[in-house]
Motif scaffolding. Structure first.
Motif, short mmCIF file in Angstrom:
data_model
loop_
_atom_site.label_atom_id
_atom_site.label_comp_id
_atom_site.label_asym_id
_atom_site.label_seq_id
_atom_site.Cartn_x
_atom_site.Cartn_y
_atom_site.Cartn_z
N ARG A 60 40.48 45.32 38.40
CA ARG A 60 40.02 44.68 39.63
C ARG A 60 40.98 43.59 40.10
O ARG A 60 41.35 43.56 41.28
N ARG B 224 43.02 43.78 43.66
CA ARG B 224 42.75 42.76 44.68
C ARG B 224 44.04 42.07 45.10
O ARG B 224 44.32 41.92 46.29
N ARG C 171 36.92 43.67 47.52
CA ARG C 171 36.91 42.21 47.56
C ARG C 171 38.03 41.68 48.47
O ARG C 171 37.85 40.76 49.27
N GLU D 261 37.67 39.51 52.00
CA GLU D 261 38.25 38.17 52.11
C GLU D 261 39.06 38.02 53.39
O GLU D 261 39.18 36.91 53.93
#
Length: 331
Positions: free
Chosen positions: A220, A224, A253, A257
């Protein structure tokens, strides 16, 4: 004084063989349920504790199976739990080795026979299997290769992700994506990897140029970070097929953002089918691996091989399938 199997057999007026089979979980249909319960209750009352070392010296069996895994992400943790559910009724325990983090995985595989386990399950670890077999050609420890990456020689339960990857990319095109990208780690970024091949095949069939975004790792945080870097320099793809669910969650994610909407601006599809995918604000579409069936067959093949080393090669190839959720559902 330590309670032994002979002590339990003497109290119940049973043979030591019968008591041993019950306590090892190998009684099967040849021992009645009433006898089995009586043995287990008496063993508890007498404070019996199995001595695995002594048993191994006598029988040559440890009742221990080794699991080799390239890594231990949530997907692999689910596999571990399902395998244990299969094994423990038979009296077996599992030892686990994370090969990616092992300081010298090659030497570990070459010298593995010194561990004296009854069997090996190699999950997504074909290189470990090959090194082990090349270094120990005369060793006959039962081994099942299992997962999306597997060795086709000997016993295996493989998972075909090629058709699942194609299904995922076709789905992205069907919901209106015109430049879906493939987010992949360095390990999977090559011709011959099922997910890479499935993605590029569908793109070329549609007359589209593949767009591959490569992160260092399949985690992850790595996904990201790579997506944030990519978005600093490029417009966001309108679709994203990810090497695994870990990378899909990391990418999810990153786009959130940056204020990019899922699925309106970018439709996202992962791969593996881990439980976490169902718990995002927009539940994640994913190519689901048949993990439960894979583990059932993997243990069945290994147990049969341990019981009968001369059985014919046992081989199965399972298919993954796409589950569509809100992260890629449009219209």
């Amino acid at each position: 004084m330590r309670v032994t199997i002979k002590d339990i057999a003497s109290r119940l007026n049973l043979s030591t063989a019968t008591v041993s089979k019950v306590l090892s979980g190998r009684g099967g249909a040849f021992i009645s349920e009433a006898t089995r319960q009586k043995v287990l209750e008496t063993a508890r009352e007498m404070g019996y504790r199995p001595n695995r070392v002594a048993r191994a010296l006598v029988t040559g069996k440890t009742d221990i199976v080794s699991l080799w895994a390239e890594t231990l992400a949530p997907y692999h943790t689910e596999v571990v739990n399902l395998l244990m559910d299969q094994m423990r009724p038979h009296g077996f325990e599992l030892i686990i080795t994370d090969m990616v983090k092992h300081p010298d995985w090659r030497a570990y595989c070459e010298k593995f026979p010194q561990w004296h386990v009854d069997g090996i399950i190699a999950l997504d670890s074909p290189r470990c299997v090959r090194v082990y077999r090349e270094a120990n050609p005369l060793v006959r420890t039962p081994l099942v290769s299992m997962g999306a990456y597997y060795v086709e020689e000997g016993d295996f339960v493989g998972v075909d992700l090629y058709s699942g990857a194609m299904e995922a990319v076709q789905h992205l095109l069907q919901v209106g994506c015109r430049r879906p990208a493939y987010l992949v780690c360095e390990y999977g970024n090559h011709v011959g990897d099922a997910r890479y091949d499935g993605y590029t095949q569908v793109m070329r069939q549609a007359g589209l140029e593949p767009l591959v975004i490569v992160a260092e790792h399949s985690s992850r945080p790595s996904a990201r970070q790579r997506m944030l870097e990519y978005l600093d320099e490029h417009p966001c793809p309108d679709g994203l097929f990810c090497f695994n669910d870990e990378m899909a969650i990391g990418a999810y994610r990153a786009v959130c953002e940056r204020g990019i909407r899922v699925p309106d601006d970018v439709a996202i599809v992962g791969c593996d089918g881990i439980t976490d995918t169902e718990y995002l604000e927009r539940p994640l579409s994913t190519v689901v691996q048949p993990v439960r069936e894979m583990c059932r067959l993997g243990w069945e093949f290994l147990f049969r091989r341990m019981e009968n080393p001369s059985v014919a090669p046992q081989q199965a190839l399972l298919k993954a399938h796409l589950v569509v959720r809100d992260s890629s559902r449009r219209g």
